[in-house]
Every structure is written in C-alpha cells, then in structure tokens.
Write a protein that holds these residues in place. Structure first.
Motif: not given
Length: 348
Positions: A180, A185, A193, A329-330, A332, A335-336
């Motif tokens: 982070q 981020d 989103q 993905q890292h 979040k 999804p993985l």
C-alpha cells in the motif's frame, strides 16, 4: 533469538533491511524464490510476513545495540539490500532520517564485507531532465528530496572510492504491484469501482513505472554477478513506460469486465487538485512533498537501461496487462482468478 545455521561457503545469503516494506518484501520474496538464504530485518515488535524459508531478525537499526546485534545475526550475508525508508513521506522526515538510515545500511554491509544494493529514483535529475534518462546522466535536483537523494548517493559512491564497501544503485520509476501507499491506491484507483479514475498528469505524457516483482528479480540477477561489476554501479531499470491514456484504456476495460461500468460507458477521468496540495502544504507536510513532484507528471521521460542490459542480458519484464491485473488483485480490487486485460501499451 534462534541461532543461525552454519552453511557451506558456497551458500548465497542476503540480508534485506526493511523487509516488511513495499520493495523490501518484494526483494525478500524474489531472493527466496531464487534459492538464496534470506535474512530479513524488521523493527522489534513487528509481525513477520509469512514467506517460506525466510528468517526474520527483529533488530532496530537506529540504536547502537540493535545495529550490533544485527551485524552478529547476519553473519555470512554477502549481499545487503537497503530497503529502509523514513516513517513518513515528508521533506522533514527525509532530512532527519534518510542519512542515518543509509549510514546504518553502509555500516552493516561494511561489517559483513557485503555488497550494498539499494533502489533509486529519478528525483536526482530535477525539472530540467531530458526525455531519455541515460545511465551516468548528470544530477540537477530541483527539489529538497532530490537534493537529499543526491547527497546520499554521493556519500555512498565516496565510500566505494575509499574501498570501504561495494555498492549498486538500481534507479526506477513509480513503484506498483506490491504493498500500500503508492500513487495507485492513494489517489488513482480510489474511485475505480464507481467508474472514476484520478490521473495526476496530462494523459499524453509517458513516464516510467516499476513493477516491483520485476525490479526485485533484477536485484537478484545483479547480486549473482556482483563480483564482475565495478565497486560502484548506478543502473537504470526501464520497467514500463506508460502514458495516462494507457491507464485509462486498460482500466476502462477492467471496469467493464467487472460491471463497474456499462458496456457503453467510459471512465470518468479527473486530475489531481495540485493547487490545493500546494495551498495546504504548509499545514500538511505530506501534501507539500507530493506537490513538489508535479513536474514528474508533466514532463515525458523514460529510463534508458542499456548499461543494465550489458550486465544481466535481459531485464525481468512482466507484460504490462498481466502486471496490472496482478496489481489489482493485490489491492483486492479483482478476484484472484485469471483476469483478461487488453490494452495497447506505450513501451520504451
């Protein structure tokens, strides 16, 4: 503290200072995957990440006792990766902490007879930097953090010239892909989103980005051939050279795949409120430090890595769509499961 195993002379051992940080953890993982014996320093009381085969050493580097204990427990290390950073991203913290942290890393490397390796940045070149940053280009820092970094590197080079240790600096662009506290981020992806993207500069300006797993693997490859290099090397990691349009195109594709946007919708792209950062800077030191970086987003530049390539052959390079998917993905945000990211990428 657990006693260290006695290993044969052929064993490769690395000590990573600041092993829990963004780059530090990437280095820990890369060296461990490559079969090195890995010792990772962290501050006392911290929780050790779960990385198979890594021994964590909880020693403070800002006390004499902690530093001496670290030197003793790191016996056998032939490479020291300096991934220590000030507690806060402010000019004041950099002025107060960066010098002592570097001196601590140099003292450990010198005591162990190890090569010191550390990541660099482009701050040294200043606002007058050319569009192609060659290895060996002169430093003309134009802000406080650039001057601090330049002094650090000059001090390190001076120590190598005096024969006190060997050192390698690997200069890279904006970090992403692990941890982070990056531009992604903290600013760019906070509203992704909801179909919103913040981009700090003009969309047609290309700048260098360093996917941390690739950068860390570059450290591993350089560590393998360190004895063939000069006592002091300052190398450039090219990474991915990306413009804002590349980010918009790729992230818009992801947003549609994930249902954050309709098929006929486009990302809402906004800039960073730079005037506000400058206005509030005197009261919020971290904002003042970020405001000083605005020129890096306005001036197109890339890192020329030909000297690095002459040493290791090929630079570790994850294709950008894959690196971006893994980064999301890292964080979040995805999804993985495997993610398809189709984009046209501006490459060096």
């Amino acid at each position: 503290m657990q006693s260290l195993p006695i290993l044969p002379p052929s064993s490769h051992t690395v000590l990573v200072l600041g092993g829990r940080g963004r780059f530090g953890l990437a280095a820990v993982q890369a060296f461990a995957r490559s079969g090195w014996r890995v010792l990772a320093q962290m501050r006392p009381g911290a929780t050790a990440p779960q990385v198979q085969g890594v021994q964590w050493l909880a020693h403070a580097v800002d006390t004499t006792a902690g530093l001496e204990a670290l030197k003793a427990d790191a016996r056998g290390a032939t490479v020291v990766v300096h991934a220590l950073n000030p507690a806060r991203y402010t000019r004041q913290a950099w002025e107060r902490e960066n010098g002592p942290l570097l001196k601590a890393g140099m003292a450990v490397a010198q005591a162990l007879g190890a090569t010191l390796m550390l990541p660099g940045n482009v701050y040294n070149f200043g606002q007058s930097m050319p569009p192609v940053l060659m290895e060996g280009a002169p430093y003309r820092p134009s802000m406080a953090m650039g001057r601090i970094r330049t002094r650090m590197e000059e001090e390190l080079e001076g120590a190598t010239q005096r024969g006190e240790l060997r050192a390698v600096i690997v200069r890279a662009g904006n970090f992403y892909g692990q941890g982070q506290g990056t531009w992604l981020d903290l600013a760019m992806l906070k509203g992704i989103q909801s179909g919103k993207l913040v981009f700090p500069g003009p969309l047609d300006v290309a700048t260098p980005w360093a996917y941390l797993p690739d950068l860390a693997q570059t450290f591993v490859q350089l560590a393998r051939v360190r004895h063939s290099m000069a006592p002091f090397e300052s190398l450039h990691f090219a990474g991915h050279t990306l413009a804002g349009h590349d980010w918009v195109q790729a992230l818009q594709d992801v947003a549609r795949q994930q249902g954050w946007l309709g098929e006929d919708q486009s990302l809402e792209v906004a800039g960073l409120p730079w005037p506000l950062l400058r206005l509030v800077g005197p009261l919020v030191p971290s904002w003042a430090a970020l405001a000083a970086l605005r020129y890096l987003w306005k001036q197109p530049h890339r890192l020329d890595n030909r000297r690095l390539l002459s040493i290791i052959g090929d630079e570790p390079h994850t294709p950008w769509p894959l690196a971006l998917g893994r980064t999301l993905q890292h964080l979040k945000l995805l999804p993985l499961a495997p993610v398809q990211v189709h984009t046209l990428v501006t490459q060096p």
